[in-house]
Motif scaffolding. Structure first.
Motif: not given
Length: 491
Positions: A338-365
Motif C-alpha cells: 500500500g501507500t501512506y501519505g506523510t511528510t519528511t524534512k527536505p535536505g535530510v537523509t531519512t531511513t524508512w524502516s518496516m517490519r513484515a509479519q506473517d500469520w505464523s509469526g515469522n518476521t523480516t525487516t
C-alpha cells in the motif's frame, strides 16, 4: 465415594444380611424430594436421616438406595453389601432385583442437576452396568414383580438401562428437570460426549490456525474422565499423540505445510468420538519485501522544513502476510502492500524502516534511505522573460514569474521522484510540463485565494536516473501569469 463408615451409618439398626441378585441389568435414578437448600458439608447427616427414615418409618432392613449423591457430586455408599456386588435394594418397587439405583439429595422438578452431579450419576451407572457388560445406552426388558397400578404383575416391560424411577413406578420421581437430563447422563456413561476442540496455539485467521513448527491442541469433554480410556490427537487423519483420559491438551510438532488436526476420544466401552477437522498451517518461511519502503513526492504544501511525500511498499509471503509495521522514522501498522501519505524534512537523509509479519509469526525487516532536495527556480535554464518576486512566503524568499506564452524553465537532476512547486492565485494561468522532452501534463494554477509553495504536479519512476523537467508558460487568456518556486526531487 463416601463409605458407610465415613458417613457413619447406624449399623445397629441393620439387623438382616443383604440380599443379592446375579447381575445389574438396569440403573434407576431417583431424587429424595427433600430441600435443595443445604450445605454439602451436611450431606452425610442427611444420608443418615434417610437411613433412619427408611428403617424406622418404612420398615425396611436398611437404606433403600444402593447409592446417593449430593448437589456437589459427592457419592455416598448406600445399602450395605458391597458396592461391587449386585445388592438388592428397596428403591424401585417391582424392579429391585438385578438392578441398582442412585438418589440425588434434593428436589429436581423445576431445575436439573449441575454437570458435576450428572457426571457422578453417569460414573456410577457405567460402573454398575459395565460390571456385567451391559451398555448404558441400551435397553432391557424386565418383568414386573408386583401389581402396583402401573404395570400388571408379570408384565414384560422394556426400559432404558439408565432410567428414571417414574419409568417403572407411578411417581413424579426423579423430578421433571432431572428426568429430562437422563439422555445426557446416558451419553456421558456410554460415549465420549460433548468432545470439542477448543483451540490450537498460534494465530487464528478466519477458520485457519497458523503456527511455526508446533502447536498445542486443547479440548473439552462432558463425559467424566474416569470413563474415557484415552484421547488420540490426529494429524492429517493419523494418530500423532495419545494421552490419558484425564488430559485436556497435547503438544504437536508439525512439518511445514497445511494440516488437519482432530481429537478423538475413546470410551472405556470402546465407542469413539472425534472433533471436526481443524485446518492449521505450519510455516517457518519469513516474508520478503519485493518493494522496499520507497519514497515518492505528492501534491500538497511545502516549506523549508516540510515536504509532502508518499511511502510505498509491498511485502509478500509464501502463505500470507498478516501486517506490515512502520518502525522508523514514525510508527504505524498497515496491510501487506500500500501507500501512506506523510511528510519528511527536505535536505535530510531519512531511513524508512518496516517490519513484515506473517500469520505464523515469522518476521523480516526492510529499510531504505531517501533524501528530498530543493532545486530553486534560480538554478533553471530560462527562455523568455522572467522577473523576480520577493517575499518570505516563497521558498528562499523569492520566486520567478512570467506571463508570456512560451517562456520556459528547465531543470536537470538525478532522482526517482520529482514535483513542481508553484504559487496559485486568481490571476494565475496554465503551464505545460515536459519530462525528458515529452509533454506529460498541463497544470492550471488558478485559485480564488492565494496558495504559496504548492506542489501542483508530481511524477515518480521505479529507479533513480537523470531527467530533465521543463515548465512552459501557456499564456492563458485573461490570467497568463505563472509563478514558480522550483522543483523538489528525491534521490
Amino acid at each position: 465415594m463416601v463409605t458407610r463408615a465415613e458417613w457413619q451409618a447406624d449399623e445397629s439398626i441393620v439387623t438382616e444380611p443383604p440380599s443379592y441378585g446375579t447381575t445389574v441389568k438396569a440403573f434407576w435414578v431417583h431424587h429424595t424430594a427433600g430441600t435443595n437448600d443445604y450445605s454439602c458439608a451436611d450431606s452425610a447427616a442427611i444420608v443418615r436421616g434417610i437411613e433412619v427414615y427408611h428403617v424406622k418409618s418404612n420398615g425396611w432392613n436398611d437404606i433403600g438406595y444402593n447409592f446417593l449423591a449430593d448437589k456437589c457430586g459427592v457419592i455416598f455408599e448406600g445399602r450395605k453389601g458391597g458396592i461391587d456386588q449386585p445388592v438388592i435394594g428397596a428403591h424401585t418397587y417391582g424392579f429391585n432385583t438385578d438392578t441398582a439405583a442412585i438418589a440425588i439429595l434434593g428436589t429436581y422438578i423445576s431445575s436439573g442437576v449441575p454437570p458435576v452431579v450428572q457426571d457422578a450419576i453417569a460414573h456410577v451407572a457405567a460402573y454398575k452396568l459395565g460390571q456385567y457388560g451391559n451398555d448404558p445406552l441400551g435397553k432391557v426388558t424386565l418383568t414386573e414383580g408386583v401389581a402396583d397400578g402401573k404395570y400388571a404383575l408379570g408384565e414384560q416391560v422394556t426400559f432404558n438401562r439408565i432410567g428414571g424411577h417414574r419409568d417403572a413406578v407411578a411417581t413424579e420421581c426423579p423430578g421433571d428437570a432431572l428426568y429430562g437430563q437422563l439422555g445426557i447422563i446416558r451419553n456421558k456413561a456410554a460415549t465420549v460426549y460433548g468432545l470439542t476442540l477448543t483451540g490450537l496455539t498460534g494465530t487464528k485467521n478466519g477458520t485457519t490456525y497458523y503456527t511455526k513448527t508446533g502447536t498445542t491442541a486443547s479440548w473439552s469433554v462432558s463425559t467424566p474422565s474416569a470413563l474415557i480410556s484415552r484421547f488420540e490427537v490426529l494429524v492429517d487423519g493419523a494418530v500423532a499423540v495419545t494421552t490419558a483420559g484425564t488430559a485436556r491438551s497435547a503438544a504437536l510438532t508439525l512439518a511445514p505445510g497445511t494440516h488437519t488436526v482432530q481429537v478423538r476420544g475413546v470410551h472405556r466401552l470402546g465407542r469413539t468420538a472425534a472433533t471436526p477437522a481443524q485446518t492449521v498451517i505450519a510455516d517457518t518461511t519469513a516474508p520478503s519485501f519485493p518493494q522496499v519502503p520507497t519514497l515518492s513526492l505528492r501534491t500538497g504544501s511545502v516549506s523549508s522544513s516540510v515536504v509532502p511525500v508518499t511511502l510505498g511498499w509491498r511485502a509478500a509471503d509464501n502463505v500470507a502476510v498478516r501486517s506490515v509495521a512502520l518502525t522508523a522514522p514514525t510508527t504505524g501498522t498497515f496491510a501487506a502492500s500500500g501507500t501512506y501519505g506523510t511528510t519528511t524534512k527536505p535536505g535530510v537523509t531519512t531511513t524508512w524502516s518496516m517490519r513484515a509479519q506473517d500469520w505464523s509469526g515469522n518476521t523480516t525487516t526492510s529499510s531504505a534511505s531517501w533524501t528530498p532536495l530543493f532545486i530553486p527556480e534560480t538554478k533553471a535554464t530560462r527562455t523568455g522573460t522572467w522577473s523576480t518576486y520577493t517575499s518570505s512566503n516563497y521558498l528562499g524568499g523569492s520566486a520567478l514569474t512570467a506571463t508570456a506564452g512560451g517562456a520556459s524553465l528547465s531543470w536537470v537532476f538525478t532522482g526517482r521522484s520529482v514535483s513542481f512547486v508553484a504559487t496559485k492565485t486568481a490571476t494565475s494561468g496554465q503551464a505545460y510540463i515536459y519530462v525528458d522532452g515529452v509533454k506529460v501534463s498541463t497544470v492550471d494554477l488558478y485559485s480564488s485565494t492565494v496558495q504559496y509553495r504548492r506542489v501542483v504536479w508530481a511524477k515518480s519512476w521505479t529507479g533513480s536516473a537523470r531527467h530533465t523537467v521543463k515548465i512552459v508558460v501557456v499564456g492563458t487568456s485573461g490570467r497568463p501569469r505563472v509563478i514558480t518556486d522550483g522543483l523538489v526531487y528525491v534521490r
